[in-house]
Design a protein around this motif. Structure first.
Motif, short mmCIF file in Angstrom:
data_model
loop_
_atom_site.label_atom_id
_atom_site.label_comp_id
_atom_site.label_asym_id
_atom_site.label_seq_id
_atom_site.Cartn_x
_atom_site.Cartn_y
_atom_site.Cartn_z
N VAL A 228 -104.59 -10.21 47.55
CA VAL A 228 -103.17 -10.00 47.31
C VAL A 228 -102.85 -8.57 47.73
CG1 VAL A 228 -101.43 -9.86 45.50
CG2 VAL A 228 -103.14 -11.66 45.43
N LEU A 229 -101.77 -8.40 48.47
CA LEU A 229 -101.35 -7.07 48.90
C LEU A 229 -100.03 -6.74 48.23
CD1 LEU A 229 -101.85 -4.61 50.72
CD2 LEU A 229 -100.66 -5.82 52.53
N PHE A 230 -100.01 -5.63 47.50
CA PHE A 230 -98.82 -5.19 46.79
C PHE A 230 -98.42 -3.82 47.32
CE2 PHE A 230 -96.99 -2.79 43.16
CZ PHE A 230 -95.81 -3.49 43.05
N THR B 10 -108.37 -10.82 44.07
CA THR B 10 -108.35 -11.55 42.81
C THR B 10 -109.59 -12.42 42.64
OG1 THR B 10 -107.04 -13.29 43.85
CG2 THR B 10 -105.86 -11.57 42.63
N HIS B 11 -110.29 -12.68 43.73
CA HIS B 11 -111.57 -13.40 43.70
C HIS B 11 -112.60 -12.50 44.33
CE1 HIS B 11 -109.32 -16.94 42.60
NE2 HIS B 11 -108.56 -16.76 43.65
N VAL C 59 -95.27 -14.70 39.55
CA VAL C 59 -94.93 -13.54 40.39
C VAL C 59 -93.81 -12.73 39.74
CG1 VAL C 59 -94.01 -12.84 42.64
CG2 VAL C 59 -95.73 -14.64 42.51
N LYS C 60 -92.82 -13.41 39.18
CA LYS C 60 -91.72 -12.72 38.52
C LYS C 60 -92.22 -11.91 37.33
CE LYS C 60 -87.14 -13.52 36.58
NZ LYS C 60 -86.13 -14.52 36.26
N ASN C 61 -93.12 -12.48 36.54
CA ASN C 61 -93.69 -11.76 35.39
C ASN C 61 -94.50 -10.55 35.85
OD1 ASN C 61 -92.52 -13.55 33.58
ND2 ASN C 61 -94.33 -14.84 33.46
N PHE C 62 -95.24 -10.70 36.93
CA PHE C 62 -95.99 -9.58 37.49
C PHE C 62 -95.05 -8.45 37.90
CE2 PHE C 62 -97.44 -7.51 41.44
CZ PHE C 62 -98.51 -6.79 40.94
N PHE C 63 -93.98 -8.80 38.63
CA PHE C 63 -93.01 -7.80 39.06
C PHE C 63 -92.36 -7.11 37.86
CE2 PHE C 63 -92.24 -9.92 43.39
CZ PHE C 63 -92.99 -8.97 44.04
N ASN C 64 -92.00 -7.86 36.83
CA ASN C 64 -91.36 -7.27 35.66
C ASN C 64 -92.29 -6.29 34.95
OD1 ASN C 64 -88.81 -8.45 35.87
ND2 ASN C 64 -89.49 -10.31 34.84
N GLU C 65 -93.56 -6.63 34.86
CA GLU C 65 -94.51 -5.71 34.22
C GLU C 65 -94.69 -4.44 35.05
OE1 GLU C 65 -99.03 -5.66 32.46
OE2 GLU C 65 -97.85 -7.49 32.37
N VAL C 66 -94.85 -4.59 36.36
CA VAL C 66 -95.01 -3.42 37.23
C VAL C 66 -93.73 -2.59 37.23
CG1 VAL C 66 -95.41 -2.66 39.60
CG2 VAL C 66 -96.78 -4.50 38.64
N TYR C 67 -92.58 -3.24 37.16
CA TYR C 67 -91.31 -2.50 37.10
C TYR C 67 -91.26 -1.63 35.84
CZ TYR C 67 -86.29 -1.57 37.06
OH TYR C 67 -85.07 -0.96 37.04
N ALA D 88 -102.56 -5.67 35.88
CA ALA D 88 -101.51 -6.68 35.85
C ALA D 88 -101.73 -7.74 36.92
CB ALA D 88 -100.14 -6.02 36.03
N ALA D 89 -102.18 -7.32 38.09
CA ALA D 89 -102.45 -8.27 39.18
C ALA D 89 -103.58 -9.21 38.80
CB ALA D 89 -102.77 -7.52 40.46
N ARG D 90 -104.63 -8.67 38.22
CA ARG D 90 -105.73 -9.54 37.78
C ARG D 90 -105.28 -10.51 36.69
NH1 ARG D 90 -108.63 -4.82 38.60
NH2 ARG D 90 -108.45 -4.23 36.42
N ALA D 91 -104.43 -10.02 35.78
CA ALA D 91 -103.97 -10.87 34.68
C ALA D 91 -103.05 -11.98 35.16
CB ALA D 91 -103.26 -10.00 33.65
N TYR D 92 -102.12 -11.66 36.05
CA TYR D 92 -101.12 -12.64 36.46
C TYR D 92 -101.47 -13.41 37.73
CZ TYR D 92 -97.88 -10.67 33.07
OH TYR D 92 -97.28 -10.27 31.91
N LEU D 93 -102.16 -12.80 38.66
CA LEU D 93 -102.32 -13.41 39.97
C LEU D 93 -103.70 -14.01 40.23
CD1 LEU D 93 -100.48 -10.58 41.94
CD2 LEU D 93 -99.52 -12.72 41.08
N SER D 94 -104.57 -13.99 39.26
CA SER D 94 -105.92 -14.56 39.43
C SER D 94 -105.90 -16.06 39.36
CB SER D 94 -106.86 -14.05 38.36
OG SER D 94 -107.05 -12.67 38.51
#
Length: 141
Positions: A5-7, A23-24, A97-105, A135-141
Motif C-alpha cells: 500500500v502506498l500512502f 501489509t503482507h 479506507v475512509k476510517n484509515f483516512f479519518n484516523e490519519v487526518y 493505522a495502515a496495519r490496523a485498517y488495511l491488512s
C-alpha cells in the motif's frame, strides 16, 4: 500477489509525506519491487489531475476512488486546507479506507497544531510515521 500500500500526503507543490506499507510480509524479487514502486508513484502522480477535478464536484472531504489502474485503486481524502491524502491500494473496502483516512487526518491535525511544524513543509516526525504505519496495519491488512 498483493502489492504494498502506498500512502502519500501532497501539499500545494510537493509531497509532504510518503510511506510504502507492506501489509503482507512477502518478499519479491528486488528488481520487480523497485519497478513496481516506481510505477506506484507514477500512478499516484497521474491521479493528481483527477483529484483536482473531483474536488470541484463534491463537498465531501473523502473523494473515494478517483482512479483505477490494473488491479489497483487510488483513493483520496482532501483536507480543508487542500492537502491531499492519497492511498494506492489493491481494492480495500470503502469504509475501511475512509476510517484509515479519518484516523490519519486526526494525526495530521495534531501535527499541524504543533508550534514547531511549519505548514506545507515535509513531515519528518518519526512519531507521525509510526502512527500512520500502525493505522495502515490496523485498517488495511
Amino acid at each position: 500477489m498483493s502489492a504494498p500500500v502506498l500512502f502519500v500526503i501532497v501539499g500545494k507543490n510537493e509531497p509532504l509525506f510518503e510511506a510504502e506499507i507492506d501489509t503482507h510480509s512477502s518478499v519479491g524479487a528486488p528488481g520487480q519491487n523497485d519497478l513496481s514502486t516506481r510505477q506506484n508513484y507514477f500512478v499516484l502522480h497521474s491521479a493528481l489531475d483527477l483529484v483536482e477535478k473531483s474536488a470541484w464536484t463534491t463537498n465531501s472531504m473523502y473523494l473515494r476512488v478517483v482512479d483505477k489502474v490494473n488491479h489497483q485503486q487510488v483513493s483520496t481524502f482532501l483536507t480543508a486546507a487542500n492537502v491531499k491524502f492519497m492511498l494506492l491500494h489493491g481494492g480495500k473496502g470503502e469504509e475501511v479506507v475512509k476510517n484509515f483516512f479519518n484516523e490519519v487526518y486526526g494525526y495530521y491535525v495534531k501535527l499541524s497544531m504543533n508550534p514547531f511544524y511549519k505548514y506545507d513543509t515535509p513531515i519528518t516526525s518519526k512519531a507521525f510515521e509510526a502512527r500512520v504505519r500502525a493505522a495502515a496495519r490496523a485498517y488495511l491488512s
